[in-house]
Design a protein around this motif. Structure first.
Motif, short mmCIF file in Angstrom:
data_model
loop_
_atom_site.label_atom_id
_atom_site.label_comp_id
_atom_site.label_asym_id
_atom_site.label_seq_id
_atom_site.Cartn_x
_atom_site.Cartn_y
_atom_site.Cartn_z
N THR A 1 35.75 33.94 47.45
CA THR A 1 34.81 34.99 47.06
C THR A 1 33.79 34.38 46.12
OG1 THR A 1 36.20 35.63 45.17
CG2 THR A 1 36.55 36.83 47.23
N ALA A 2 32.63 35.00 46.03
CA ALA A 2 31.61 34.54 45.09
C ALA A 2 32.03 34.84 43.66
CB ALA A 2 30.27 35.21 45.41
N PRO A 3 31.45 34.14 42.68
CA PRO A 3 31.87 34.33 41.28
C PRO A 3 31.51 35.68 40.69
CG PRO A 3 30.72 32.23 41.57
CD PRO A 3 30.51 33.02 42.83
N GLU A 4 30.58 36.42 41.32
CA GLU A 4 30.11 37.68 40.74
C GLU A 4 30.25 38.83 41.73
OE1 GLU A 4 26.21 37.37 39.10
OE2 GLU A 4 26.65 35.51 38.01
N PRO A 5 31.46 39.43 41.83
CA PRO A 5 31.61 40.61 42.69
C PRO A 5 30.68 41.72 42.23
CG PRO A 5 33.75 39.80 41.92
CD PRO A 5 32.70 39.09 41.12
N ALA A 6 30.33 42.61 43.15
CA ALA A 6 29.41 43.71 42.83
C ALA A 6 30.07 45.04 43.18
CB ALA A 6 28.11 43.56 43.61
N THR A 7 29.68 46.09 42.48
CA THR A 7 30.13 47.41 42.92
C THR A 7 29.41 47.76 44.22
OG1 THR A 7 28.42 48.65 41.75
CG2 THR A 7 30.46 48.16 40.53
N ASN A 8 29.96 48.69 44.95
CA ASN A 8 29.34 49.10 46.21
C ASN A 8 27.94 49.66 45.97
OD1 ASN A 8 28.89 51.53 48.30
ND2 ASN A 8 30.10 49.93 49.29
N ALA A 9 27.77 50.38 44.87
CA ALA A 9 26.45 50.93 44.55
C ALA A 9 25.45 49.81 44.26
CB ALA A 9 26.55 51.88 43.35
N ASP A 10 25.87 48.80 43.49
CA ASP A 10 24.99 47.67 43.19
C ASP A 10 24.66 46.88 44.45
OD1 ASP A 10 24.89 48.33 40.52
OD2 ASP A 10 26.43 46.89 39.92
N PHE A 11 25.67 46.70 45.31
CA PHE A 11 25.43 45.98 46.56
C PHE A 11 24.39 46.71 47.40
CE2 PHE A 11 26.09 44.90 50.96
CZ PHE A 11 26.29 43.54 50.94
N SER A 12 24.53 48.03 47.51
CA SER A 12 23.58 48.83 48.30
C SER A 12 22.18 48.71 47.74
CB SER A 12 24.02 50.29 48.33
OG SER A 12 25.29 50.42 48.93
N ARG A 13 22.06 48.76 46.43
CA ARG A 13 20.73 48.65 45.80
C ARG A 13 20.12 47.28 46.06
NH1 ARG A 13 22.21 49.72 41.16
NH2 ARG A 13 22.35 47.64 40.31
N GLU A 14 20.92 46.22 45.94
CA GLU A 14 20.41 44.86 46.15
C GLU A 14 20.04 44.62 47.62
OE1 GLU A 14 19.50 42.82 44.01
OE2 GLU A 14 20.51 43.41 42.17
N LEU A 15 20.82 45.18 48.54
CA LEU A 15 20.49 45.03 49.95
C LEU A 15 19.18 45.75 50.27
CD1 LEU A 15 21.09 44.03 52.77
CD2 LEU A 15 22.66 45.97 53.08
N GLY A 16 19.01 46.95 49.73
CA GLY A 16 17.76 47.66 49.91
C GLY A 16 16.58 46.87 49.35
N ALA A 17 16.77 46.28 48.17
CA ALA A 17 15.70 45.50 47.56
C ALA A 17 15.34 44.28 48.40
CB ALA A 17 16.11 45.07 46.15
N ALA A 18 16.35 43.61 48.96
CA ALA A 18 16.10 42.43 49.79
C ALA A 18 15.32 42.80 51.05
CB ALA A 18 17.42 41.75 50.16
N LEU A 19 15.54 44.03 51.55
CA LEU A 19 14.86 44.50 52.75
C LEU A 19 13.57 45.26 52.44
CD1 LEU A 19 18.02 45.82 54.64
CD2 LEU A 19 16.62 43.86 55.33
N HIS A 20 13.31 45.48 51.12
CA HIS A 20 12.15 46.27 50.69
C HIS A 20 12.23 47.68 51.27
CE1 HIS A 20 10.52 42.53 49.16
NE2 HIS A 20 10.66 41.99 50.35
N ARG A 21 13.42 48.26 51.19
CA ARG A 21 13.67 49.61 51.68
C ARG A 21 14.44 50.39 50.61
NH1 ARG A 21 10.71 47.89 54.94
NH2 ARG A 21 10.82 47.99 57.23
N PRO A 22 14.27 51.71 50.57
CA PRO A 22 15.10 52.51 49.67
C PRO A 22 16.56 52.49 50.15
CG PRO A 22 13.85 53.93 51.13
CD PRO A 22 13.34 52.53 51.36
N ALA A 23 17.48 52.68 49.23
CA ALA A 23 18.91 52.71 49.58
C ALA A 23 19.55 53.85 48.81
CB ALA A 23 19.57 51.38 49.24
#
Length: 301
Positions: A227-249
């Motif tokens: 696993t990566a050294p910095e696990p994320a909450t599901n909410a944080d993961f959703s926000r970061e995925l939206g940001a990477a895609l330039h879409r709201p999440a």
């Protein structure tokens, strides 16, 4: 060394074969459909039949000095009784047959047998989990415990055995990210359930790197969290995925809707584990993608 590999046609297999060849190792795949498996791989790779249910002749390992076991029935499906049996048997029985062949071969000195962070149980909150943490009691935890117990039988024959407990592997070609991307690209993604459950993710490139690390580091034995050294909450993961895609999440998936859609398998999504790769880092592995934003940018940005 020569490496016998199961799961060569799966999500991790082709990339791992390429890594092995680049490092100068020989590869001998073990597959249900050998011809199909070899067709997807570079020339020079050999193969033998293996279906995780039929006893395996030691000769089928092709004189390998190492066995890497990645095959297993997909967990991401509705857990009917027959599916639960396939999930368990493909891992427990398949591993047992591989260990029996490896012990009888006289050539195998290294055994890397994939496990999963499901070992720790479905909902451990924010508790930091390392390789020495206690196991869970739910279905996947029981499968992982039995799976690992079969693999460790190789160690009793003097075969160095490593158990990579693999987290949520990220790549758009498969796994959780492939399932998420269509909705997130439409701006319809969001957290699942409360969103507070931890997601112990890992970039596919680091997954392959850690598997190779487990194979080649002679001091490594026993469990190793992938696993990566910095696990994320599901909410944080959703926000970061939206940001990477330039879409709201901002469109959540209620827990009850997920339970209706996939049944008991929803436990694996609505629960969570905050798993840390302590052994890999202590042994000197350097992550190519240690943080979630850079991992997602490399995959979908």
């Amino acid at each position: 060394m020569k490496v016998a590999l199961t799961g060569a046609s799966g999500f991790l297999g082709p990339g791992f074969v390429q890594r092995l060849l680049e490092r100068g190792h020989g590869v001998h795949v073990l597959a249900r459909d050998v011809k199909r498996a070899l067709a997807r791989l570079p020339s020079g790779v050999s193969g033998s039949f293996f279906d995780a249910a039929t006893p395996l002749s030691p000769d089928a390992l092709g004189g390998a000095e190492a066995v890497v076991h990645l095959a297993g029935e997909p967990v991401a499906q509705r857990w009917t009784e027959s599916a639960r049996r396939r999930i368990r048997d493909s891992r427990v029985v398949g591993t047992r047959l591989l260990v029996e062949a490896a012990r009888a071969s006289g050539t195998v000195r290294h055994f890397v047998s994939a496990s999963a962070i499901g070992y720790y149980g479905g909902d451990r909150g924010a508790e930091p989990l390392t390789e020495s943490s206690s196991p869970g009691q739910d279905f996947l935890a029981q499968v992982c415990r039995a799976w690992e117990a079969e693999a460790m039988e190789a160690a009793t024959a003097g075969i160095r055995t490593v158990l990579p407990r693999i987290g949520v592997v990220l790549h758009p070609e498969g796994g959780a990210l492939k399932q998420m991307l269509p909705l997130f690209r439409l701006g319809l993604g969001g957290k699942m359930g409360s969103g507070q459950q931890y997601l112990s993710w890992v970039h596919r490139e680091d997954t392959l790197g850690l598997l190779l690390f487990a194979l080649e580091q002679p001091e490594l034995t026993g469990p190793m969290n992938v696993t990566a050294p910095e696990p994320a909450t599901n909410a944080d993961f959703s926000r970061e995925l939206g940001a990477a895609l330039h879409r709201p999440a901002v469109v959540p998936v209620p827990a009850f809707a997920l339970k209706l859609a996939v049944g008991q398998m929803s436990e694996a999504v609505l629960g969570g584990q905050r798993v840390l790769p302590r052994r890999a880092q202590e042994a000197g592995y350097r992550f190519q993608f240690p943080t979630l934003p850079e991992a997602l940018r490399s995959l979908v940005g």
